[in-house]
Design a protein around this motif. Structure first.
Motif, PDB file in Angstrom:
ATOM      1  N   PRO A 227       0.813  -1.225   0.000  1.00  0.00           N
ATOM      2  CA  PRO A 227       0.000   0.000   0.000  1.00  0.00           C
ATOM      3  C   PRO A 227       0.851   1.281   0.000  1.00  0.00           C
ATOM      4  O   PRO A 227       0.461   2.286  -0.568  1.00  0.00           O
ATOM      5  N   ALA A 228       2.032   1.234   0.653  1.00  0.00           N
ATOM      6  CA  ALA A 228       2.886   2.436   0.698  1.00  0.00           C
ATOM      7  C   ALA A 228       4.248   2.127   0.085  1.00  0.00           C
ATOM      8  O   ALA A 228       4.672   0.970   0.035  1.00  0.00           O
ATOM      9  N   ASP A 235      11.741   6.047  -4.594  1.00  0.00           N
ATOM     10  CA  ASP A 235      11.365   6.463  -5.951  1.00  0.00           C
ATOM     11  C   ASP A 235      10.516   5.441  -6.689  1.00  0.00           C
ATOM     12  O   ASP A 235      10.028   5.706  -7.786  1.00  0.00           O
ATOM     13  N   VAL A 236      10.365   4.252  -6.122  1.00  0.00           N
ATOM     14  CA  VAL A 236       9.598   3.213  -6.818  1.00  0.00           C
ATOM     15  C   VAL A 236       8.114   3.336  -6.459  1.00  0.00           C
ATOM     16  O   VAL A 236       7.748   3.282  -5.279  1.00  0.00           O
ATOM     17  N   PRO A 237       7.232   3.533  -7.465  1.00  0.00           N
ATOM     18  CA  PRO A 237       5.809   3.712  -7.166  1.00  0.00           C
ATOM     19  C   PRO A 237       5.148   2.438  -6.663  1.00  0.00           C
ATOM     20  O   PRO A 237       5.632   1.334  -6.937  1.00  0.00           O
ATOM     21  N   THR A 238       4.060   2.614  -5.946  1.00  0.00           N
ATOM     22  CA  THR A 238       3.284   1.442  -5.532  1.00  0.00           C
ATOM     23  C   THR A 238       2.466   0.976  -6.742  1.00  0.00           C
ATOM     24  O   THR A 238       2.266   1.735  -7.703  1.00  0.00           O
ATOM     25  N   THR A 239       1.973  -0.265  -6.652  1.00  0.00           N
ATOM     26  CA  THR A 239       1.136  -0.768  -7.754  1.00  0.00           C
ATOM     27  C   THR A 239      -0.122   0.099  -7.889  1.00  0.00           C
ATOM     28  O   THR A 239      -0.639   0.278  -8.986  1.00  0.00           O
ATOM     29  N   GLN A 248      -1.568  -6.651  -4.756  1.00  0.00           N
ATOM     30  CA  GLN A 248      -1.023  -6.351  -3.431  1.00  0.00           C
ATOM     31  C   GLN A 248      -0.466  -7.647  -2.878  1.00  0.00           C
ATOM     32  O   GLN A 248      -1.214  -8.587  -2.619  1.00  0.00           O
ATOM     33  N   VAL A 249       0.825  -7.726  -2.688  1.00  0.00           N
ATOM     34  CA  VAL A 249       1.369  -8.965  -2.134  1.00  0.00           C
ATOM     35  C   VAL A 249       2.741  -8.746  -1.489  1.00  0.00           C
ATOM     36  O   VAL A 249       3.573  -8.003  -1.998  1.00  0.00           O
TER      37      VAL A 249
END
Ligand code: ASP
Length: 327
Positions: A227-228, A235-239, A248-249
């Protein structure tokens, strides 16, 4: 002859009962083997070596890592489950070996919920979708679109049926209607080496194996499936940010002993593990790699036992629905 044997057996039984606690008090008096069920250099191996080093100091005996790879981690864990329950053989399991494997291996020779004395959780490990650095897609949406058109031309590498990488990329592929060529390895250490060398297009893997390579620009990360964002990879975005909110895993690595390991030995091992997690140097190494450290009751052996049961119950329907079964 018979009488002598019976007499010895009775004497031995009495002795065993009487001396177990004294024996456990002195434990350990020689090096301990920790089975890592994957190749050296991957996430399970790295977590094992980091916590093992600190646990060795606390226990006053060396923890020797033995890599026993094969069948998505189930070969090494089978061996560990069948070892003498004397505290001298323990193992580093994970969400695959102790969560996903029962759904994927109808003939699995261990039951994650019955055949182990759980020691404790070592680290939570968020999952990232990563690709070779020159993969021609600038973000997750483009990446998925391209994989859909390429289908079996793209290759996805994993650590064997039942592994975390296999399980979590099965979810990713099914969710997006992607059918890559799936290539098994003995662990995701070698997967990432081949990704750096351009031989592998993509993988879903545990963060602790990836931070250094992403930071060094050797591989690219499309998203983290939590989630975060991770403080280790800001710098890596969340899904969710990248347009795939339902993916989400997270995975985890935890220490187990064979069932029937004396409770006093389990307690000593758990204490040493918890001390490792509180040791500033060990803690920093795990956090720098993106590990999520257990807190409070999540550090107990009992909690790990309950968590494993929940994980098996969680993964079984997901994987059975995916229709994937290993021989
Ligand atoms: N991360 C791995 C997996 O996919 C295995 C490893 O630790 O090398 O299960």
């Amino acid at each position: 002859m018979k009488r002598t044997f019976a007499a010895i057996a009775v004497a031995a039984a009495t002795l065993t009962g009487a001396s177990t606690s004294a024996w456990a008090q002195n434990y350990p008096t020689r090096p301990i083997t920790m089975i890592v069920p994957f190749a050296a250099g991957g996430p399970t191996d790295v977590v094992a070596r980091i916590v093992g080093e600190s646990m060795s100091k606390t226990l006053g005996q060396q923890i020797v890592i033995e890599n026993v790879a094969g069948a998505g981690g189930t070969t090494g864990i089978t061996r560990g489950a069948q070892a003498q329950p004397d505290g001298y053989t323990i193992m580093m399991g994970h969400m695959g070996t102790h969560g996903a494997a029962p759904a994927l291996y109808p003939k699995l020779r261990y039951d994650p919920t019955k055949d182990f004395a759980p020691i404790g959780m070592a680290a939570g490990t968020p999952i990232l979708i990563v690709a070779r650095k020159d993969y021609p897609a600038k973000d997750l949406k483009e990446f998925i679109a391209r994989l859909k058109t390429e289908q079996d031309k793209a290759n996805e590498a994993h650590a064997g049926v039942g592994s975390v990488s296999f399980t979590t990329c099965t979810m990713f592929n099914v969710m997006n209607g992607i059918k890559p060529t799936r290539v098994p390895y003995t662990g995701t250490g070698p997967v990432i080496n081949d990704m750096i060398g351009g031989k592998v297009d993509y993988a879903c893997d545990q963060i602790v194996n990836l931070v250094t390579q992403i930071q060094g620009g050797n591989i690219r990360a499309y998203a983290i499936a939590t989630p975060a964002r991770s403080p280790a990879l800001p710098d890596v975005p969340t899904t969710k940010e990248a347009g795939l909110p339902d993916y989400q895993v997270s995975a985890w690595n935890a220490v187990f002993a064979p069932k029937n390991t004396p409770p006093a030995v389990v307690a000593k091992l758990n204490e040493a593990l918890v001390k490792a997690l509180d040791d500033p140097g060990t803690k920093k190494r795990l956090l720098d790699l993106g590990g999520v450290l257990p807190e409070g009751k999540e550090r107990t052996s009992a909690w790990l036992g309950e968590y494993v049961a929940q994980e098996v119950a969680r993964w079984t329907p997901i994987l059975k629905a995916g229709g994937v079964v290993a021989p």
